[in-house]
Write a protein that holds these residues in place. Structure first.
Motif, short mmCIF file in Angstrom:
data_model
loop_
_atom_site.label_atom_id
_atom_site.label_comp_id
_atom_site.label_asym_id
_atom_site.label_seq_id
_atom_site.Cartn_x
_atom_site.Cartn_y
_atom_site.Cartn_z
N ALA A 97 0.94 -1.34 0.04
CA ALA A 97 0.08 -0.16 -0.01
C ALA A 97 0.96 1.17 0.00
CB ALA A 97 -1.01 -0.03 1.30
N ARG A 98 2.04 1.29 0.63
CA ARG A 98 2.78 2.46 0.86
C ARG A 98 4.05 2.25 -0.08
NH1 ARG A 98 4.61 6.00 4.87
NH2 ARG A 98 5.64 7.56 3.75
N GLN A 99 4.50 1.33 -0.65
CA GLN A 99 5.32 1.32 -1.69
C GLN A 99 4.80 1.17 -3.19
OE1 GLN A 99 7.28 -2.30 0.27
NE2 GLN A 99 8.97 -0.95 0.68
N HIS A 100 3.52 1.13 -3.29
CA HIS A 100 2.46 1.27 -4.53
C HIS A 100 3.39 0.18 -5.56
CE1 HIS A 100 2.37 5.86 -3.74
NE2 HIS A 100 1.67 5.32 -2.59
N PHE A 101 3.02 -0.91 -5.18
CA PHE A 101 3.02 -2.30 -6.03
C PHE A 101 1.75 -3.38 -5.84
CE2 PHE A 101 5.67 -3.64 -2.42
CZ PHE A 101 5.28 -4.77 -2.28
N TYR A 102 1.40 -3.92 -6.91
CA TYR A 102 0.82 -5.00 -6.52
C TYR A 102 1.47 -6.15 -6.21
CZ TYR A 102 -3.76 -2.65 -8.11
OH TYR A 102 -4.42 -1.67 -7.92
N PRO A 103 0.96 -7.17 -5.34
CA PRO A 103 1.88 -8.39 -4.96
C PRO A 103 2.50 -9.23 -6.07
CG PRO A 103 0.19 -8.18 -3.49
CD PRO A 103 0.02 -7.16 -4.51
N TYR A 104 1.69 -9.36 -7.03
CA TYR A 104 2.01 -10.30 -8.16
C TYR A 104 2.92 -9.40 -9.27
CZ TYR A 104 -2.19 -7.55 -9.96
OH TYR A 104 -3.23 -6.58 -10.10
N ASP A 105 3.26 -8.13 -9.05
CA ASP A 105 3.91 -7.48 -10.21
C ASP A 105 5.21 -8.14 -10.38
OD1 ASP A 105 6.05 -5.50 -11.04
OD2 ASP A 105 4.73 -4.00 -10.34
N GLU A 106 5.90 -8.29 -11.61
CA GLU A 106 6.67 -9.06 -12.12
C GLU A 106 8.22 -8.59 -11.50
OE1 GLU A 106 7.10 -12.00 -14.30
OE2 GLU A 106 4.90 -11.77 -13.55
N LYS A 107 8.10 -7.24 -11.08
CA LYS A 107 9.43 -6.76 -10.46
C LYS A 107 9.59 -7.46 -9.34
CE LYS A 107 11.69 -2.35 -9.60
NZ LYS A 107 12.53 -2.49 -10.50
N LEU A 108 8.67 -8.12 -8.52
CA LEU A 108 8.87 -8.79 -7.45
C LEU A 108 9.48 -10.17 -7.49
CD1 LEU A 108 7.91 -7.43 -4.52
CD2 LEU A 108 7.08 -6.34 -6.35
N ARG A 109 9.25 -10.98 -8.42
CA ARG A 109 9.73 -12.25 -8.86
C ARG A 109 11.09 -12.54 -8.26
NH1 ARG A 109 7.80 -16.38 -12.28
NH2 ARG A 109 5.82 -15.69 -13.35
N PRO A 110 12.20 -11.72 -8.69
CA PRO A 110 13.45 -12.16 -7.99
C PRO A 110 13.58 -11.97 -6.54
CG PRO A 110 13.48 -9.97 -9.35
CD PRO A 110 12.24 -10.75 -9.63
N ILE A 111 12.79 -11.08 -6.04
CA ILE A 111 12.67 -10.79 -4.58
C ILE A 111 12.01 -12.04 -3.92
CG2 ILE A 111 11.63 -9.58 -2.67
CD1 ILE A 111 11.99 -7.05 -4.70
N TYR A 112 10.65 -12.61 -4.32
CA TYR A 112 10.44 -13.76 -3.84
C TYR A 112 11.38 -15.07 -3.85
CZ TYR A 112 6.12 -11.08 -4.24
OH TYR A 112 4.94 -10.25 -3.85
N GLU A 113 12.12 -15.05 -5.09
CA GLU A 113 13.08 -16.32 -5.36
C GLU A 113 14.16 -16.11 -4.26
OE1 GLU A 113 13.70 -15.67 -9.39
OE2 GLU A 113 11.76 -16.29 -9.90
N ILE A 114 14.72 -15.05 -4.15
CA ILE A 114 15.89 -14.77 -2.74
C ILE A 114 15.24 -15.39 -1.59
CG2 ILE A 114 17.06 -13.08 -1.62
CD1 ILE A 114 17.27 -11.58 -4.13
N CYS A 115 14.03 -14.88 -1.20
CA CYS A 115 13.36 -15.61 -0.08
C CYS A 115 13.33 -17.19 0.02
CB CYS A 115 12.01 -14.85 0.17
SG CYS A 115 11.94 -13.21 0.68
#
Length: 286
Positions: A120-138
């Motif tokens: 909500a604050r960082q202005h992204f939808y959770p499924y945004d492709e930009k988040l893929r590498p972040i999830y993969e690191i987790c």
């Protein structure tokens, strides 16, 4: 073990000795009526609420503010000051520079136990492709993610990004990624319950108190909006205690949770066992 999985340490004294930084944090978080808290005060609050551990959550809003509100390194300072009481999470801004490198460093070098994101604050939808590498690191480091979900009182935040249903694609795509929808996604608590029922990797915390009385508000949410039987029979392994301190007082929320009429075994899960499973940190039990 009683664990508070949702604490913001922006006003803990060891990382808050600069008046300019303190003022920035008050404005950024929209929290204004508290002062800087010495660690002994924090420990006294924990004792009054019966808490053994606090999970400390930073905020990185670099794209909006030019710098984090609380850095990962400051979280590490706090954890080092009381490793028997504090669990440290990381934060990165998906739209900031070197986000993946910062996350790798937070896990590999700082030893932080998970990631906190605020759509909500960082202005992204959770499924945004930009988040893929972040999830993969987790997933690579076997670290969970706590997402802010539902209402946020922080400025420049929009609930449309953090409605629980918006997380389903991520939850389904990454079944090995443990995800907590903080604040139970209020006001969409039944959406949160739906996701928890369908996906075993979805957790939620109790860090919701949007009207005055903790007990009355919890009673509305956890006995009417979500019947207590849903929790006692179906969701009991996926709910963790969280306070959202310092916005709300831990002692009132800890007391309220204990009075909702759940089975003792369910309360034991909510107060700590589910958090240990979510974190998968063996050292916390030693």
């Amino acid at each position: 073990m009683f664990i508070d999985m949702h604490v913001h340490p922006a006003f803990f004294e060891p990382i808050n000795n600069d008046p300019e930084t303190e003022n920035m944090r008050h404005s950024a978080l929209n929290i204004h009526k508290n002062g800087t808290a010495p660690l002994q005060h924090i420990f006294n609050q924990m004792k009054c609420a019966g808490l053994d551990r606090l999970c400390l959550l930073p905020e990185d809003y670099t794209a909006q503010l030019g710098k984090p509100v609380v850095t990962n390194e400051e979280i590490k300072i706090l954890v080092n000051s009381a490793p028997d009481k504090f669990i440290g999470f990381a934060s990165i801004d998906p739209y900031g520079d070197n986000a993946t490198e910062k996350l790798e460093y937070a896990f590999a070098e700082l030893g932080l136990k998970g990631l906190k994101l605020h759509p909500a604050r960082q202005h992204f939808y959770p499924y945004d492709e930009k988040l893929r590498p972040i999830y993969e690191i987790c997933i690579k480091y076997n670290k969970p993610v706590i997402f802010h979900s539902g209402l946020s009182w922080e400025p420049d935040s929009y609930a449309k990004y953090a409605r629980p249903i918006e997380f389903e694609e991520v939850v389904a795509r990454y079944p090995k990624l443990r995800i907590c929808l903080a604040h139970f996604g209020w006001p969409w608590v039944q959406e949160t319950a739906m996701l928890m029922l369908k996906y075993p990797n979805v957790y939620a915390d109790t860090a919701l108190l949007y009207f005055d009385s903790a007990y009355e508000f919890y009673k509305k949410v956890f006995q009417q909006d979500i019947p207590a039987t849903w929790i006692d029979r179906s969701l009991r392994h996926q709910i963790m205690f969280g306070s959202n301190n310092p916005r709300f007082e831990q002692i009132r929320m800890a007391d309220a949770v204990s009075k909702l009429g759940f089975r003792d075994s369910t309360l034991e899960l909510i107060k700590g066992k589910n958090a240990l499973e979510f974190l998968q940190c063996d050292e916390l039990t030693s």
